[in-house]
Design a protein around this motif. Structure first.
Motif, PDB file in Angstrom:
ATOM      1  N   LYS A  97      -2.953 -15.744 -12.892  1.00  0.00           N
ATOM      2  CA  LYS A  97      -3.762 -14.610 -12.463  1.00  0.00           C
ATOM      3  C   LYS A  97      -2.812 -13.428 -12.225  1.00  0.00           C
ATOM      4  N   ILE A  98      -3.194 -12.280 -12.760  1.00  0.00           N
ATOM      5  CA  ILE A  98      -2.406 -11.070 -12.542  1.00  0.00           C
ATOM      6  C   ILE A  98      -2.973 -10.335 -11.327  1.00  0.00           C
ATOM      7  N   ILE A  99      -2.156 -10.221 -10.286  1.00  0.00           N
ATOM      8  CA  ILE A  99      -2.549  -9.479  -9.081  1.00  0.00           C
ATOM      9  C   ILE A  99      -1.394  -8.531  -8.747  1.00  0.00           C
ATOM     10  N   PRO A 100      -1.479  -7.288  -9.170  1.00  0.00           N
ATOM     11  CA  PRO A 100      -0.355  -6.359  -9.006  1.00  0.00           C
ATOM     12  C   PRO A 100      -0.161  -5.926  -7.561  1.00  0.00           C
ATOM     13  N   ASN A 101       0.896  -5.148  -7.348  1.00  0.00           N
ATOM     14  CA  ASN A 101       1.078  -4.497  -6.053  1.00  0.00           C
ATOM     15  C   ASN A 101      -0.004  -3.441  -5.872  1.00  0.00           C
ATOM     16  N   GLY A 102      -0.089  -2.887  -4.687  1.00  0.00           N
ATOM     17  CA  GLY A 102      -1.130  -1.898  -4.445  1.00  0.00           C
ATOM     18  C   GLY A 102      -0.854  -1.096  -3.194  1.00  0.00           C
ATOM     19  N   THR A 103      -1.910  -0.565  -2.628  1.00  0.00           N
ATOM     20  CA  THR A 103      -1.787   0.267  -1.446  1.00  0.00           C
ATOM     21  C   THR A 103      -3.047   0.105  -0.598  1.00  0.00           C
ATOM     22  N   SER A 104      -3.006   0.608   0.616  1.00  0.00           N
ATOM     23  CA  SER A 104      -4.158   0.499   1.505  1.00  0.00           C
ATOM     24  C   SER A 104      -5.193   1.573   1.198  1.00  0.00           C
ATOM     25  N   SER A 105      -6.440   1.232   1.337  1.00  0.00           N
ATOM     26  CA  SER A 105      -7.500   2.225   1.131  1.00  0.00           C
ATOM     27  C   SER A 105      -7.395   3.356   2.146  1.00  0.00           C
ATOM     28  N   TYR A 106      -6.746   3.103   3.296  1.00  0.00           N
ATOM     29  CA  TYR A 106      -6.577   4.142   4.309  1.00  0.00           C
ATOM     30  C   TYR A 106      -5.646   5.254   3.830  1.00  0.00           C
ATOM     31  N   TYR A 107      -4.831   4.964   2.820  1.00  0.00           N
ATOM     32  CA  TYR A 107      -3.877   5.946   2.320  1.00  0.00           C
ATOM     33  C   TYR A 107      -4.479   6.878   1.269  1.00  0.00           C
ATOM     34  N   ILE A 108      -5.662   6.579   0.798  1.00  0.00           N
ATOM     35  CA  ILE A 108      -6.237   7.340  -0.307  1.00  0.00           C
ATOM     36  C   ILE A 108      -6.730   8.708   0.177  1.00  0.00           C
ATOM     37  N   GLN A 109      -6.285   9.751  -0.521  1.00  0.00           N
ATOM     38  CA  GLN A 109      -6.681  11.118  -0.174  1.00  0.00           C
ATOM     39  C   GLN A 109      -8.102  11.394  -0.656  1.00  0.00           C
ATOM     40  N   ASN A 110      -8.894  12.016   0.186  1.00  0.00           N
ATOM     41  CA  ASN A 110     -10.251  12.378  -0.199  1.00  0.00           C
ATOM     42  C   ASN A 110     -10.308  13.722  -0.910  1.00  0.00           C
ATOM     43  N   LYS A 111      -9.344  14.567  -0.608  1.00  0.00           N
ATOM     44  CA  LYS A 111      -9.327  15.897  -1.209  1.00  0.00           C
ATOM     45  C   LYS A 111      -7.913  16.236  -1.637  1.00  0.00           C
ATOM     46  N   LEU A 112      -7.765  16.625  -2.902  1.00  0.00           N
ATOM     47  CA  LEU A 112      -6.445  16.965  -3.415  1.00  0.00           C
ATOM     48  C   LEU A 112      -5.996  18.324  -2.892  1.00  0.00           C
ATOM     49  N   LYS A 113      -4.722  18.390  -2.580  1.00  0.00           N
ATOM     50  CA  LYS A 113      -4.140  19.601  -2.019  1.00  0.00           C
ATOM     51  C   LYS A 113      -3.423  20.386  -3.114  1.00  0.00           C
ATOM     52  N   ILE A 114      -3.641  21.679  -3.168  1.00  0.00           N
ATOM     53  CA  ILE A 114      -2.915  22.543  -4.091  1.00  0.00           C
ATOM     54  C   ILE A 114      -1.894  23.327  -3.285  1.00  0.00           C
ATOM     55  N   ASN A 115      -0.625  23.045  -3.488  1.00  0.00           N
ATOM     56  CA  ASN A 115       0.446  23.634  -2.696  1.00  0.00           C
ATOM     57  C   ASN A 115       0.832  25.013  -3.232  1.00  0.00           C
ATOM     58  N   ASP A 274      -8.382   8.399  -9.531  1.00  0.00           N
ATOM     59  CA  ASP A 274      -9.574   7.747 -10.072  1.00  0.00           C
ATOM     60  C   ASP A 274      -9.364   6.246 -10.277  1.00  0.00           C
ATOM     61  N   GLN A 275      -8.115   5.829 -10.417  1.00  0.00           N
ATOM     62  CA  GLN A 275      -7.805   4.421 -10.696  1.00  0.00           C
ATOM     63  C   GLN A 275      -7.392   3.621  -9.469  1.00  0.00           C
ATOM     64  N   ILE A 276      -7.048   4.305  -8.396  1.00  0.00           N
ATOM     65  CA  ILE A 276      -6.373   3.627  -7.292  1.00  0.00           C
ATOM     66  C   ILE A 276      -7.253   2.603  -6.586  1.00  0.00           C
ATOM     67  N   GLN A 277      -8.576   2.751  -6.650  1.00  0.00           N
ATOM     68  CA  GLN A 277      -9.439   1.760  -6.009  1.00  0.00           C
ATOM     69  C   GLN A 277      -9.224   0.360  -6.583  1.00  0.00           C
ATOM     70  N   ASN A 278      -8.794   0.279  -7.832  1.00  0.00           N
ATOM     71  CA  ASN A 278      -8.506  -1.024  -8.447  1.00  0.00           C
ATOM     72  C   ASN A 278      -7.247  -1.663  -7.882  1.00  0.00           C
ATOM     73  N   TYR A 279      -6.490  -0.873  -7.110  1.00  0.00           N
ATOM     74  CA  TYR A 279      -5.217  -1.358  -6.594  1.00  0.00           C
ATOM     75  C   TYR A 279      -5.150  -1.310  -5.070  1.00  0.00           C
ATOM     76  N   THR A 280      -6.291  -1.278  -4.414  1.00  0.00           N
ATOM     77  CA  THR A 280      -6.266  -1.323  -2.952  1.00  0.00           C
ATOM     78  C   THR A 280      -6.032  -2.762  -2.489  1.00  0.00           C
ATOM     79  N   TYR A 281      -5.392  -2.908  -1.339  1.00  0.00           N
ATOM     80  CA  TYR A 281      -5.150  -4.245  -0.799  1.00  0.00           C
ATOM     81  C   TYR A 281      -6.456  -5.008  -0.614  1.00  0.00           C
TER      82      TYR A 281
END
Length: 296
Positions: A97-115, A274-281
């Motif tokens: 089974k392939i189960i990659p590394n990932g990140t917490s859903s708490y880290y996901i930004q809801n709004k992108l910042k333009i610096n 758009d893809q990060i939900q597939n990689y949440t813990y």
């Protein structure tokens, strides 16, 4: 000390050397055994350090790896392109089974910042041979960083002092100490690109699972990937720029982003987001739970 009977034993490599003890415990307790692969050993020292396949320790690793593949009830790999290699040894494709590394859903930004201001590139990680930073350092040493681009390093490692000495006094290059991941996540949106790099060796044809990808993606950062044609997140999702890991290719990549509009950065960053939900813990944990349930 009385060890309670385990239902499942997980051995996560590296290190593979506890395998004999794991197999004894598996037999003694009648437990199930999951072999988790985070790096392919002994291929790593062979490709990155040039260690001979005839080295006694390498031969021992090959033997233990084969034994683990054969004896494991299930195999989990974080490397998304590793199936062909593992299946060729285990001869049991249904084990893997392939189960990659990932990140917490708490880290996901809801709004992108333009610096505003200079374009800021961040590298957050270690300084060592596996991090493949030499071509980047070679480029930065030439002092060819565009005037509107800054490079920020966060991390430590046995090569950091040497790197700092090489780049000492150069404009728009800043070094910072390693900071806790929670703190890093909070400041990543202040940057415009995240940087990753890999050596040009066929080891990485089996996949890469760097934690940086997922934290950058969760923060909406497009990624500068000095990785050739490795099938990483940038290759698969278009969430950044991918180029060879040599000083000239790095120069061209950074020159390209120095002329881009920040809105274009956000479009690339959004592809990762758009893809990060597939990689949440949370979602990756469900895949592991499914393996556990399969034993029942």
């Amino acid at each position: 000390y009385n060890l309670k009977k385990p239902d499942i034993i997980i051995l996560s490599s590296m290190s593979i050397f506890p395998l004999p003890v794991v197999l004894l415990l598996k037999k003694y307790f009648g437990a199930k055994f999951i072999f988790e692969i985070r790096d392919l050993w002994p291929l790593t020292p062979i490709y990155l350090k040039g260690v001979s396949k005839n080295n006694v320790l390498i031969k021992l690793m090959f033997y233990l790896e084969k034994l683990a593949f054969k004896k494991a009830d299930h195999i989990v790999s974080t490397l998304e392109e590793s199936r062909a290699y593992i299946d060729s040894i285990s001869n049991r494709p249904n084990k893997l089974k392939i189960i990659p590394n990932g990140t917490s859903s708490y880290y996901i930004q809801n709004k992108l910042k333009i610096n505003k201001g200079n374009i800021k590139i961040v590298y957050a990680g270690s300084f060592g041979i596996a991090n493949a930073l030499d071509p980047l350092i070679e480029f930065l040493e030439k002092n060819k960083l565009p005037e509107n681009v800054e490079f920020h390093f966060y991390g430590d490692g046995y090569e950091k002092q040497q790197v700092e000495e090489k780049l000492k006094g150069l404009k728009n290059i800043l070094f910072n100490n390693k900071i806790p991941r929670d703190q890093l996540i909070k400041i990543l949106p202040d940057f415009d690109f995240g940087y990753v790099a890999w050596h040009n060796v066929s080891l990485y044809d089996y996949g890469v699972s760097g934690q940086k990808y997922y934290d950058y993606m969760a923060s909406g950062l497009p990624i500068l990937s000095a990785s050739g044609k490795i099938k990483d997140s940038v290759y698969k999702f278009g969430c950044g720029l991918q180029f060879e890991n040599n000083s000239k290719a790095i120069e061209n990549g950074i020159l390209k982003i120095s002329k881009m509009k920040r809105q274009d950065f956000r479009l690339m960053g959004q592809k990762g987001l758009d893809q990060i939900q597939n990689y949440t813990y949370e979602n990756l944990a469900k895949k592991y739970i499914a393996i556990f349930n399969n034993f029942e």
